[in-house]
Write a protein that holds these residues in place. Structure first.
Motif, short mmCIF file in Angstrom:
data_model
loop_
_atom_site.label_atom_id
_atom_site.label_comp_id
_atom_site.label_asym_id
_atom_site.label_seq_id
_atom_site.Cartn_x
_atom_site.Cartn_y
_atom_site.Cartn_z
N ASP A 281 0.82 -1.21 0.00
CA ASP A 281 0.00 0.00 0.00
C ASP A 281 0.86 1.26 0.00
N THR A 282 1.94 1.22 0.76
CA THR A 282 2.76 2.43 0.88
C THR A 282 3.85 2.51 -0.18
N GLY A 283 4.09 1.41 -0.86
CA GLY A 283 5.14 1.41 -1.88
C GLY A 283 6.53 1.28 -1.31
N ARG A 284 6.64 1.07 -0.02
CA ARG A 284 7.94 0.87 0.61
C ARG A 284 8.28 -0.61 0.56
N ALA A 285 9.25 -0.94 -0.22
CA ALA A 285 9.62 -2.34 -0.40
C ALA A 285 10.34 -2.87 0.84
N ILE A 286 10.07 -4.08 1.19
CA ILE A 286 10.74 -4.76 2.30
C ILE A 286 12.04 -5.34 1.76
N PRO A 287 13.12 -5.18 2.49
CA PRO A 287 14.39 -5.75 2.03
C PRO A 287 14.22 -7.23 1.68
N PRO A 288 14.95 -7.68 0.63
CA PRO A 288 14.77 -9.08 0.18
C PRO A 288 14.97 -10.11 1.28
N ASP A 289 16.00 -9.93 2.11
CA ASP A 289 16.22 -10.92 3.17
C ASP A 289 15.06 -10.93 4.17
N ASP A 290 14.59 -9.73 4.54
CA ASP A 290 13.46 -9.66 5.47
C ASP A 290 12.19 -10.24 4.85
N ARG A 291 12.04 -10.00 3.55
CA ARG A 291 10.84 -10.53 2.89
C ARG A 291 10.89 -12.06 2.84
N ARG A 292 12.10 -12.60 2.55
CA ARG A 292 12.20 -14.06 2.54
C ARG A 292 11.94 -14.63 3.94
N ALA A 293 12.45 -13.99 4.96
CA ALA A 293 12.21 -14.45 6.33
C ALA A 293 10.71 -14.36 6.68
N LEU A 294 10.09 -13.24 6.17
CA LEU A 294 8.66 -13.05 6.43
C LEU A 294 7.83 -14.15 5.75
N MET A 295 8.17 -14.46 4.52
CA MET A 295 7.44 -15.51 3.80
C MET A 295 7.69 -16.88 4.42
N ALA A 296 8.92 -17.12 4.88
CA ALA A 296 9.21 -18.39 5.56
C ALA A 296 8.39 -18.52 6.84
N SER A 297 8.25 -17.38 7.54
CA SER A 297 7.43 -17.41 8.76
C SER A 297 5.97 -17.71 8.43
N VAL A 298 5.45 -17.06 7.36
CA VAL A 298 4.07 -17.32 6.96
C VAL A 298 3.89 -18.79 6.60
N LYS A 299 4.85 -19.33 5.85
CA LYS A 299 4.76 -20.74 5.46
C LYS A 299 4.81 -21.65 6.69
N ALA A 300 5.69 -21.33 7.64
CA ALA A 300 5.79 -22.14 8.86
C ALA A 300 4.49 -22.08 9.66
N GLN A 301 3.92 -20.88 9.74
CA GLN A 301 2.67 -20.75 10.49
C GLN A 301 1.53 -21.49 9.79
N MET A 302 1.51 -21.47 8.47
CA MET A 302 0.49 -22.22 7.73
C MET A 302 0.66 -23.72 7.95
N THR A 303 1.91 -24.18 7.95
CA THR A 303 2.17 -25.60 8.20
C THR A 303 1.72 -25.99 9.60
#
Length: 475
Positions: A281-303
């Protein structure tokens, strides 16, 4: 008959019991009354017949009676004492009756006695005026011929009115009728009292059931006295309500615990997704490493959510025999398959196995899930580069890890749903794995235990199942 039965079933139970008791007593009283009436009649008739046989008519009375009947100028003989009637009968059927008495009908048996063909006869007859009498006719031999009668013999009939029997029988019948009516009414009242007294515990039970149905209050208990069927029914009801209350409490606890366990991964998922959405929404991109960690966390929580939902579905099945068909399975093969999965999940661990053949009867998928859960616990709590020892001997599968162990005060709770040791709350898991293990093994007729390792750190999980080292024939 069908309509009567329907109306009877429509009555309250106590009314039906009272009617049945009254009916049974009425039948018994009627049978006794009828039997009493018939026995009394036989006795009275027997006494009457005996009295008739014992009557002796004098020769003088016979001659006087014959003379009075054949000669109008002859005075009538004195009346016979008592209520007897004397009548002379000839073989031709003519009669001569004592003065003031109504002639008695003559039967063929009477004339046969007069003719000397029969010895005597005893029967009931009717007089000319319609009265019933009991008649005893016997032959009477004369020494000298009677005037106007051919020399020889004739018969003498002695009679007594049947009213001497009928009147007492009528009085007895009325008395029996009154007594029977009183007995039936009394039996009905007694039956109603007994039914009310006997069904009072049933009324209490009915009231308790209606109260439970109306208020859903499962704390109601019925006082139990004695050892009869009503007491057994009351105890069964109390046990049922206690079981229902326990089941409802467990259900409420399961929902509360499930909600608590679901809240953590859902909160984490919501936070991560909100971060991703705010970045877009804000157009502020999340650093790639933080984004990968964030997606890994989402995947872990879904699992974790998927695993938790699967465990809840497993525990939602009733505590009855497993829905799948029971089969003869090789426990050592199932353990070997579970070991392969455990090695993949803990590649840095050393897993040693010593499996001897053992065949059990169980649901293969459920049993494999139980063994996998035990091995997962060992992998999860083992330290890095630790060792897990697995053995199967004589139907006992043991899994030993080198983890921190379980305190003695926590061992009684390890198989409870959603229970997790305080030291394990930071590790992934739902707290349902050992509950599933315990239930699956119990359904297969075995038992599960956890105990501290006797010679060092760690815990030993044991699964013992009945079976044999060789498969049964035909399996």
């Amino acid at each position: 008959m069908t309509g009567t039965a329907s109306r009877l079933r429509a009555l309250p139970l106590r009314s039906r019991l009272a009617l049945l008791v009254a009916g049974a007593v009425a039948a018994a009283v009627a049978a006794v009354a009828v039997a009493c009436w018939f026995v009394t009649r036989e006795q009275l008739e027997s006494q009457l017949d005996t009295s008739l046989r014992n009557v002796s008519v004098s020769d003088e009375l016979v001659r006087s009676l014959f003379a009075a009947c054949t000669r109008p100028d002859q005075a009538a003989p004195p009346p016979v004492k008592g209520t007897y009637t004397v009548q002379l009968v000839t073989a031709s059927g003519s009669t001569c009756t004592s003065a003031g008495a109504s002639p008695i009908e003559v039967t063929a048996a009477d004339t046969a006695v007069a003719a000397g063909v029969r010895h005597d006869t005893l029967h009931t007859a009717t007089t000319k005026n319609g009265s019933k009498v009991r008649v005893h006719t016997y032959p009477y031999e004369t020494r000298t011929p009677l005037p106007g009668l051919v020399a020889g013999g004739f018969a003498v009939s002695v009679a007594r009115p049947m009213s001497e029997v009928d009147a007492p029988l009528s009085s007895l019948a009325w008395m029996l009728l009154v007594v029977s009516g009183i007995g039936v009414v009394g039996a009905g009242a007694a039956g109603l009292w007994v039914a009310r007294t006997g069904l009072r515990p049933v009324d209490r039970l009915t009231g308790a059931v209606e109260h439970v149905a109306r208020t859903e209050d499962l704390t109601v208990r019925i006082p139990v006295d004695g050892e009869d069927e009503i007491a057994r029914l009351s105890r069964s009801f109390n046990s049922m309500t206690a079981s229902l209350a326990s089941s409802r409490d467990r259900q409420a606890q399961l929902i509360a615990d499930a909600g608590h366990e679901l809240r953590t991964p859902l909160t984490s998922l919501r936070t991560n997704i909100e971060l991703l959405a705010r970045s877009d929404d804000t157009g502020r991109a999340i650093p790639p490493d933080d984004r990968r960690a964030l997606m890994a966390s989402v995947k872990a929580q879904m699992t974790e959510l998927a695993s938790l939902i699967g465990d809840l579905q497993e525990l939602a099945r009733p505590d009855a025999p497993a829905p799948g068909p029971l089969q003869v399975v090789a426990l050592h093969d199932i353990a070997d398959t579970a070991l392969e999965r455990a090695r993949l999940r803990g590649p840095e661990l050393t897993i040693r196995a010593d499996l001897t053949p053992w065949y059990v009867r169980a649901e293969p998928a459920a049993l494999e899930r139980a063994v996998v859960n035990v091995l997962d616990n060992a992998v999860k709590f083992s330290p890095p580069r630790g060792t897990v020892e697995v053995a199967l001997r004589d139907g006992e599968l043991t899994v030993r890890d080198q983890g921190p162990g379980i305190p003695a005060d926590e061992l009684p709770h390890v198989f409870e749903r959603f229970w997790r040791s305080p030291s394990a709350r930071q590790l992934p898991g739902s707290g349902l794995g050992l509950s599933i293990v315990a239930r699956t093994v119990q359904q297969a007729g075995g038992e599960t235990t956890l105990r501290p390792a006797p010679d060092g750190p760690g815990t030993i999980a044991s699964i013992r199942l009945p079976g044999a080292p060789v498969p049964p024939p035909g399996s």
